[in-house]
Design a protein around this motif. Structure first.
Motif, PDB file in Angstrom:
ATOM      1  N   LEU A 106       0.842  -1.183   0.000  1.00 41.80           N
ATOM      2  CA  LEU A 106       0.000   0.000   0.000  1.00 41.80           C
ATOM      3  C   LEU A 106       0.882   1.239   0.000  1.00 41.80           C
ATOM      4  CD1 LEU A 106      -1.215   0.569   3.589  1.00 41.80           C
ATOM      5  CD2 LEU A 106      -0.254  -1.619   2.955  1.00 41.80           C
ATOM      6  N   LEU A 107       0.286   2.348  -0.340  1.00 46.23           N
ATOM      7  CA  LEU A 107       1.018   3.604  -0.370  1.00 46.23           C
ATOM      8  C   LEU A 107       1.384   4.028   1.045  1.00 46.23           C
ATOM      9  CD1 LEU A 107      -1.199   5.545  -2.933  1.00 46.23           C
ATOM     10  CD2 LEU A 107       0.928   4.320  -3.386  1.00 46.23           C
ATOM     11  N   THR A 108       2.546   4.633   1.203  1.00 49.03           N
ATOM     12  CA  THR A 108       2.961   5.155   2.504  1.00 49.03           C
ATOM     13  C   THR A 108       2.260   6.481   2.771  1.00 49.03           C
ATOM     14  OG1 THR A 108       4.815   6.363   1.568  1.00 49.03           O
ATOM     15  CG2 THR A 108       5.255   4.095   2.325  1.00 49.03           C
ATOM     16  N   ASP A 109       2.335   6.917   4.028  1.00 52.04           N
ATOM     17  CA  ASP A 109       1.801   8.231   4.364  1.00 52.04           C
ATOM     18  C   ASP A 109       2.517   9.317   3.570  1.00 52.04           C
ATOM     19  OD1 ASP A 109       0.026   7.116   6.169  1.00 52.04           O
ATOM     20  OD2 ASP A 109       1.327   7.468   7.905  1.00 52.04           O
ATOM     21  N   MET A 110       3.824   9.138   3.353  1.00 50.21           N
ATOM     22  CA  MET A 110       4.590  10.109   2.570  1.00 50.21           C
ATOM     23  C   MET A 110       4.033  10.209   1.150  1.00 50.21           C
ATOM     24  SD  MET A 110       6.975  10.755   0.032  1.00 50.21           S
ATOM     25  CE  MET A 110       7.220   9.058  -0.392  1.00 50.21           C
ATOM     26  N   ALA A 111       3.701   9.072   0.558  1.00 54.45           N
ATOM     27  CA  ALA A 111       3.145   9.085  -0.795  1.00 54.45           C
ATOM     28  C   ALA A 111       1.803   9.813  -0.802  1.00 54.45           C
ATOM     29  CB  ALA A 111       2.999   7.673  -1.330  1.00 54.45           C
ATOM     30  N   HIS A 112       0.983   9.541   0.205  1.00 56.86           N
ATOM     31  CA  HIS A 112      -0.303  10.248   0.294  1.00 56.86           C
ATOM     32  C   HIS A 112      -0.089  11.750   0.473  1.00 56.86           C
ATOM     33  CE1 HIS A 112      -3.177   6.977   0.183  1.00 56.86           C
ATOM     34  NE2 HIS A 112      -2.406   6.285   1.014  1.00 56.86           N
ATOM     35  N   ASP A 113       0.868  12.119   1.315  1.00 57.31           N
ATOM     36  CA  ASP A 113       1.138  13.537   1.575  1.00 57.31           C
ATOM     37  C   ASP A 113       1.663  14.261   0.344  1.00 57.31           C
ATOM     38  OD1 ASP A 113       0.368  13.094   4.188  1.00 57.31           O
ATOM     39  OD2 ASP A 113       2.420  13.049   4.984  1.00 57.31           O
ATOM     40  N   HIS A 114       2.318  13.534  -0.562  1.00 55.83           N
ATOM     41  CA  HIS A 114       2.905  14.130  -1.769  1.00 55.83           C
ATOM     42  C   HIS A 114       2.180  13.668  -3.033  1.00 55.83           C
ATOM     43  CE1 HIS A 114       6.106  14.586   1.222  1.00 55.83           C
ATOM     44  NE2 HIS A 114       6.422  15.661   0.533  1.00 55.83           N
ATOM     45  N   TRP A 115       0.930  13.257  -2.900  1.00 55.75           N
ATOM     46  CA  TRP A 115       0.200  12.717  -4.033  1.00 55.75           C
ATOM     47  C   TRP A 115       0.068  13.734  -5.167  1.00 55.75           C
ATOM     48  CZ3 TRP A 115      -0.207   8.023  -5.470  1.00 55.75           C
ATOM     49  CH2 TRP A 115      -1.067   7.685  -6.516  1.00 55.75           C
ATOM     50  N   GLY A 116      -0.024  15.004  -4.843  1.00 57.10           N
ATOM     51  CA  GLY A 116      -0.104  16.035  -5.890  1.00 57.10           C
ATOM     52  C   GLY A 116       1.130  16.012  -6.783  1.00 57.10           C
ATOM     53  N   ILE A 117       2.304  15.833  -6.198  1.00 56.80           N
ATOM     54  CA  ILE A 117       3.541  15.742  -6.975  1.00 56.80           C
ATOM     55  C   ILE A 117       3.524  14.472  -7.822  1.00 56.80           C
ATOM     56  CG2 ILE A 117       6.047  15.442  -6.824  1.00 56.80           C
ATOM     57  CD1 ILE A 117       5.844  17.129  -4.190  1.00 56.80           C
ATOM     58  N   ILE A 118       3.080  13.383  -7.236  1.00 61.29           N
ATOM     59  CA  ILE A 118       3.001  12.125  -7.975  1.00 61.29           C
ATOM     60  C   ILE A 118       2.056  12.276  -9.163  1.00 61.29           C
ATOM     61  CG2 ILE A 118       2.246   9.711  -7.836  1.00 61.29           C
ATOM     62  CD1 ILE A 118       3.301   9.747  -4.898  1.00 61.29           C
ATOM     63  N   GLU A 119       0.923  12.943  -8.966  1.00 60.45           N
ATOM     64  CA  GLU A 119      -0.010  13.173 -10.073  1.00 60.45           C
ATOM     65  C   GLU A 119       0.619  14.044 -11.155  1.00 60.45           C
ATOM     66  OE1 GLU A 119      -3.596  14.649  -8.275  1.00 60.45           O
ATOM     67  OE2 GLU A 119      -4.440  12.629  -8.188  1.00 60.45           O
ATOM     68  N   ASP A 120       1.387  15.056 -10.761  1.00 56.45           N
ATOM     69  CA  ASP A 120       2.080  15.887 -11.740  1.00 56.45           C
ATOM     70  C   ASP A 120       3.044  15.047 -12.577  1.00 56.45           C
ATOM     71  OD1 ASP A 120       0.773  18.123 -10.772  1.00 56.45           O
ATOM     72  OD2 ASP A 120       2.505  18.853  -9.609  1.00 56.45           O
ATOM     73  N   ILE A 121       3.766  14.153 -11.922  1.00 56.03           N
ATOM     74  CA  ILE A 121       4.707  13.283 -12.633  1.00 56.03           C
ATOM     75  C   ILE A 121       3.942  12.341 -13.560  1.00 56.03           C
ATOM     76  CG2 ILE A 121       6.433  11.459 -12.354  1.00 56.03           C
ATOM     77  CD1 ILE A 121       7.105  12.813  -9.604  1.00 56.03           C
ATOM     78  N   MET A 122       2.837  11.790 -13.071  1.00 52.26           N
ATOM     79  CA  MET A 122       2.025  10.893 -13.895  1.00 52.26           C
ATOM     80  C   MET A 122       1.546  11.619 -15.153  1.00 52.26           C
ATOM     81  SD  MET A 122      -0.407   8.984 -11.139  1.00 52.26           S
ATOM     82  CE  MET A 122       0.218   7.849  -9.920  1.00 52.26           C
ATOM     83  N   THR A 123       1.100  12.842 -14.979  1.00 54.66           N
ATOM     84  CA  THR A 123       0.604  13.630 -16.106  1.00 54.66           C
ATOM     85  C   THR A 123       1.718  13.859 -17.126  1.00 54.66           C
ATOM     86  OG1 THR A 123      -1.029  14.707 -14.724  1.00 54.66           O
ATOM     87  CG2 THR A 123      -0.458  15.816 -16.770  1.00 54.66           C
ATOM     88  N   GLU A 124       2.892  14.142 -16.657  1.00 53.41           N
ATOM     89  CA  GLU A 124       4.007  14.386 -17.564  1.00 53.41           C
ATOM     90  C   GLU A 124       4.403  13.125 -18.311  1.00 53.41           C
ATOM     91  OE1 GLU A 124       8.519  16.004 -17.295  1.00 53.41           O
ATOM     92  OE2 GLU A 124       6.930  17.197 -16.421  1.00 53.41           O
ATOM     93  N   LEU A 125       4.278  11.963 -17.687  1.00 51.55           N
ATOM     94  CA  LEU A 125       4.662  10.715 -18.320  1.00 51.55           C
ATOM     95  C   LEU A 125       3.599  10.179 -19.278  1.00 51.55           C
ATOM     96  CD1 LEU A 125       6.382   8.842 -15.373  1.00 51.55           C
ATOM     97  CD2 LEU A 125       7.466  10.057 -17.269  1.00 51.55           C
ATOM     98  N   ASP A 126       2.363  10.617 -19.125  1.00 52.12           N
ATOM     99  CA  ASP A 126       1.274  10.146 -20.012  1.00 52.12           C
ATOM    100  C   ASP A 126       1.413  10.630 -21.419  1.00 52.12           C
ATOM    101  OD1 ASP A 126       0.020   8.576 -18.164  1.00 52.12           O
ATOM    102  OD2 ASP A 126      -1.405  10.102 -17.542  1.00 52.12           O
TER     103      ASP A 126
END
Length: 91
Positions: free
Chosen positions: A71-91
């Protein structure tokens, strides 16, 4: 932490597959076998990516060995906006 996420998800060859895995884990926790089926990668590849994500505190295991659920860590949840930005760039 932002630099770690950019490196793990966008700075390496496996980043696209790691993004696919994070999307699946955001939907619900899964074990490595379930994750392999969901993202259509072989089990050994999934294990490698899970090790990278775990080592960088993006995912964590609940349980041990074969049946461990990831499962995702608390850190991943706390930085999910950054992860979404990266996902968008990779799409």
């Amino acid at each position: 932490m932002e630099a770690v996420l950019w490196y793990v998800l966008a700075g390496t060859r496996g980043g696209v597959n790691r993004v696919r895995m994070l999307r699946a884990l955001d939907d619900r926790p899964r074990n490595a076998n379930q994750l392999a089926e969901e993202v259509d990668l072989n089990y050994d590849t999934i294990r490698h990516h899970l090790d990278v994500l775990t080592d960088n505190n993006v995912v964590k295991a609940s349980g041990n060995d074969y049946g461990a659920v990831y499962l995702l860590t608390d850190m991943a949840h706390d930085h999910w906006g950054i992860i979404e930005d990266i996902m968008t760039e990779l799409d």
